[in-house]
Scaffold this active site. Structure first.
Site, PDB file in Angstrom:
ATOM      1  N   GLU A  89      -7.375  -6.463   4.451  1.00 22.14           N
ATOM      2  CA  GLU A  89      -7.091  -6.498   2.818  1.00 22.14           C
ATOM      3  C   GLU A  89      -6.125  -6.621   2.592  1.00 22.14           C
ATOM      4  O   GLU A  89      -5.994  -7.087   1.387  1.00 22.14           O
ATOM      5  CB  GLU A  89      -6.684  -4.464   3.359  1.00 22.14           C
ATOM      6  CG  GLU A  89      -8.463  -4.021   2.969  1.00 22.14           C
ATOM      7  CD  GLU A  89      -8.610  -3.006   3.861  1.00 22.14           C
ATOM      8  OE1 GLU A  89      -7.595  -2.762   5.321  1.00 22.14           O
ATOM      9  OE2 GLU A  89      -9.023  -1.839   3.626  1.00 22.14           O
ATOM     10  N   HIS A 101     -12.849   1.802   0.255  1.00 20.48           N
ATOM     11  CA  HIS A 101     -12.563   0.251   1.549  1.00 20.48           C
ATOM     12  C   HIS A 101     -13.793  -1.182   0.760  1.00 20.48           C
ATOM     13  O   HIS A 101     -13.923  -1.911   1.520  1.00 20.48           O
ATOM     14  CB  HIS A 101     -13.434   0.645   2.631  1.00 20.48           C
ATOM     15  CG  HIS A 101     -12.673   1.619   3.509  1.00 20.48           C
ATOM     16  ND1 HIS A 101     -13.638   2.861   4.275  1.00 20.48           N
ATOM     17  CD2 HIS A 101     -11.288   2.296   3.698  1.00 20.48           C
ATOM     18  CE1 HIS A 101     -13.138   3.607   4.997  1.00 20.48           C
ATOM     19  NE2 HIS A 101     -11.954   2.878   4.192  1.00 20.48           N
ATOM     20  N   ASN A 131       0.579  -1.282  -0.523  1.00 19.08           N
ATOM     21  CA  ASN A 131      -0.259  -0.179  -0.112  1.00 19.08           C
ATOM     22  C   ASN A 131       0.751   1.528   0.525  1.00 19.08           C
ATOM     23  O   ASN A 131       1.466   1.727   1.294  1.00 19.08           O
ATOM     24  CB  ASN A 131      -1.526   0.313   0.729  1.00 19.08           C
ATOM     25  CG  ASN A 131      -1.927   1.212   1.221  1.00 19.08           C
ATOM     26  OD1 ASN A 131      -2.218   1.898   0.697  1.00 19.08           O
ATOM     27  ND2 ASN A 131      -2.692   1.279   2.385  1.00 19.08           N
ATOM     28  N   ARG A 159      -2.565  -2.078  -3.716  1.00  9.59           N
ATOM     29  CA  ARG A 159      -3.494  -1.359  -4.215  1.00  9.59           C
ATOM     30  C   ARG A 159      -4.223   0.022  -4.516  1.00  9.59           C
ATOM     31  O   ARG A 159      -3.011   0.404  -4.491  1.00  9.59           O
ATOM     32  CB  ARG A 159      -3.805  -0.782  -1.801  1.00  9.59           C
ATOM     33  CG  ARG A 159      -5.184  -0.726  -1.074  1.00  9.59           C
ATOM     34  CD  ARG A 159      -5.276   0.029   0.091  1.00  9.59           C
ATOM     35  NE  ARG A 159      -6.021   1.434   0.232  1.00  9.59           N
ATOM     36  CZ  ARG A 159      -6.404   2.433   0.825  1.00  9.59           C
ATOM     37  NH1 ARG A 159      -5.238   3.037   0.788  1.00  9.59           N
ATOM     38  NH2 ARG A 159      -7.349   2.540   1.183  1.00  9.59           N
ATOM     39  N   ARG A 175     -13.488  13.497   8.694  1.00  9.42           N
ATOM     40  CA  ARG A 175     -14.257  14.069   7.310  1.00  9.42           C
ATOM     41  C   ARG A 175     -15.238  14.202   7.991  1.00  9.42           C
ATOM     42  O   ARG A 175     -15.761  13.670   8.285  1.00  9.42           O
ATOM     43  CB  ARG A 175     -14.420  13.116   5.965  1.00  9.42           C
ATOM     44  CG  ARG A 175     -12.687  12.889   5.827  1.00  9.42           C
ATOM     45  CD  ARG A 175     -12.411  11.837   5.091  1.00  9.42           C
ATOM     46  NE  ARG A 175     -11.575  10.873   4.610  1.00  9.42           N
ATOM     47  CZ  ARG A 175     -11.496   9.730   4.443  1.00  9.42           C
ATOM     48  NH1 ARG A 175     -11.925   8.955   4.171  1.00  9.42           N
ATOM     49  NH2 ARG A 175     -10.352   9.369   4.851  1.00  9.42           N
TER      50      ARG A 175
END
Ligand code: ADP
Length: 407
Positions: A392, A187, A7, A95, A248
C-alpha cells in the site's frame, strides 16, 4: 526524490520513506502509544521503532501527541544519517480510510485548515476511529514540514467504480440520500496494487485483466476487478461487512443485534461493538484473533478452531463464486494478499479445494514453498492462483508523486 508514506492512527503513526520513482524502501518505522497515560493520568513511555539498512532500533520516549511523534520520526531520520536534511523530503502521502462519494481520486491537501481537511472531517461519521486520526497526522506533518506538499490517498477511491446495483443496499432510499448509506468498501489501495501487479505478472494489458483479489489480514475483504476497475467488494458502509475477520463477524442477520440487546440488556452500539471487536476468529475460536494461535488450536484438534477456518473459507468462496459470475466467467487470476493470504497455506488450500467445480487446482508444493510473489496453481488449472504481497505504501508514494506533480 524521497516520499514519506504515512498511516496515522489514533495512537500510532506508521511510515515508510521511499525513493521514487525507483520505489525503493529507504527506511520504515512506527511510533506507538502516543498519548498513553496510566490510571492516575501520568504519561507512559511510548515506542518508536525504526528499520533502516537492515537494522531495527527501538526507543521508548514519552510521546504526548502526534506532533511530538512526527518530530521524533524526522529527528531519527536525521540522527541516523538516513537524511542529511529534511529538505530532501519532496512529498508526504497519507492513507485515509474514508473518502465517501466526494473523493474520486487521491487529492492534494490545500493546507492544514483547507477544504480537503474539512471534507475528511465531515466524513468522520463513517469512520469515527480513523478519519479524525488521519487529520491529526496531516496537521502534525504540516507543522514539521510546512512547505512540503501533502497528498491524501483514500481506501475507498478504488471502489468508487462499482456500479449502482453493487453499492446500493435495499434499504429505504432516503437513507442513501440523507445519510449516504451505501457500500464504500475498504482496503482499496491494496486491491488496486494487487490487481495492477497481477496484470504485469501474467503479462496482459490491465484493461483486459480480470482478477479476484482476496485481501486476508486481520481485516479482510474480497474484490472483483474487471479491466483494472473494481466492480464489487465485500466490505460495506463500514469494514464490518463481508467475510469473518480477526475480531469482526462479517455479515450477520441484523436481527442478531436487536435479539442480543433484549437478551443481554445491551444497547445496539454495544452489540455492534462486539460484532466489531469480539467476534470473527476471536469470538468463534475463543482463543485469539491471530490466525497463528487459531492454527495451533486446530492442530491440537480443537473443533472450534477448525470450524473458524471452515466458516471463513466457505464465506470467501461464496464471494469468489459470485464474483466469477460478475466477471462473466472470465477470471485471469485469484490473488491472495496480506498477512493471512500471504502466509497461511492451510487456509489457501481450504479455499482452493472448494473451487474445484470451477476447474481451479492448487499445486500443493508451490503452496507450501516459502517465497514472495508466486503462482500456486497447477498448469492445467482453469484459473491461475497467485500470491501477491500487497504494498500500500508504494501506491501512496506513486499517487503523491502524480497528484503533487513532482518530478
Ligand atoms: P492487518 O494489517 O489487517 O492488521 P495483517 O495483514 O498484518 O493484518 O495480517 C494479520 C494476520 O496475518 C494475523 O491473523 C496473523 O496471524 C496472520 N499472519 C501474519 N504472519 C503470519 C505467518 N507467518 N503465518 C501465519 N499467519 C500469519
Amino acid at each position: 526524490m524521497k516520499i514519506m508514506a504515512v498511516n496515522a492512527g489514533s495512537s500510532s503513526i506508521k511510515f515508510q520513506l521511499l525513493e521514487m520513482p525507483e520505489e525503493k524502501l529507504i527506511a520504515s518505522g512506527v511510533v506507538e502509544k502516543i498519548g498513553s497515560v496510566d490510571g492516575s493520568g501520568k504519561p507512559l513511555n511510548g515506542i518508536v521503532t525504526l528499520k533502516y539498512n537492515g537494522k531495527k532500533e527501538e526507543t521508548n520516549p514519552v510521546i504526548p501527541t502526534h506532533k511530538e511523534g512526527v518530530q521524533l520520526i524526522l529527528d531519527a531520520l536525521i540522527d541516523k544519517g538516513i537524511l542529511k536534511s529534511l529538505d530532501e523530503i519532496s512529498g508526504v502521502g497519507h492513507r485515509i480510510v474514508q473518502g465517501g462519494e466526494y473523493f474520486k481520486d487521491s487529492t492534494l491537501v490545500d493546507g492544514p485548515n483547507g477544504t480537503v481537511v474539512k471534507k475528511i472531517a465531515e466524513l468522520a461519521d463513517l469512520a469515527p476511529l480513523h478519519n479524525p486520526a488521519h487529520i491529526i497526522g496531516i496537521k502534525a506533518f504540516y507543522n514539521a514540514l510546512p512547505s512540503v506538499p501533502e497528498v491524501v490517498v483514500f481506501d475507498t477511491v478504488f471502489h468508487q467504480t462499482m456500479p449502482e446495483e453493487a453499492y446500493m443496499y435495499a434499504t429505504p432510499y432516503e437513507w442513501y440520500e440523507k445519510y449516504g448509506i451505501r457500500k464504500y468498501g475498504a482496503h482499496g489501495t491494496s486491491h488496486k496494487y494487487v490487481s495492477q501487479r497481477i496484470a504485469q505478472l501474467i503479462n496482459k494489458p490491465l484493461e483486459k485483466t480480470n482478477t479476484i483479489v482476496c485481501h486476508l489480514g486481520n481485516g479482510a475483504s474480497i474484490s472483483a476487478v474487471k479491466g483494472g476497475k473494481c466492480v464489487d467488494t465485500s466490505m460495506g458502509l463500514t469494514p464490518l461487512e463481508g467475510i469473518p475477520m480477526g475480531t469482526r463477524s462479517g455479515n450477520v442477520d441484523p436481527t442478531v443485534v436487536s435479539y442480543i440487546c433484549k437478551k443481554e440488556g445491551k444497547t445496539a452500539e454495544e452489540v455492534v461493538n462486539i460484532l466489531n471487536k469480539k467476534s470473527g476468529y476471536l469470538g468463534m475460536s475463543g482463543r485469539s484473533n491471530d490466525a497463528r494461535d487459531v492454527t495451533a488450536g486446530m492442530n491440537e484438534g480443537d473443533h472450534r478452531c477448525k470450524l473458524t477456518f471452515d466458516v471463513q473459507a466457505k464465506r470467501i468462496c461464496d464471494y469468489i463464486a459470485s464474483y466469477w459470475l460478475y466477471l462473466d466467467g472470465k477470471v485471469d487470476a485469484i490473488c491472495f494478499t496480506a498477512g493471512m493470504g500471504e502466509n497461511l497455506k492451510h487456509l489457501r488450500k481450504n479455499i482452493i479445494d472448494r473451487l474445484a467445480p470451477f476447474g481451479v487446482k492448487l499445486d500443493e508444493k508451490l503452496n507450501d514453498t516459502f517465497s514472495d510473489e508466486r503462482i500456486i496453481s497447477t498448469p492445467d488449472s482453469k484459473i491461475q492462483v497467485w500470491i501477491v504481497p500487497t504494498n500500500e505504501e508504494v501506491m501512496i508514494a506513486r499517487d503523491t508523486v502524480r497528484v503533487a506533480g513532482l518530478k
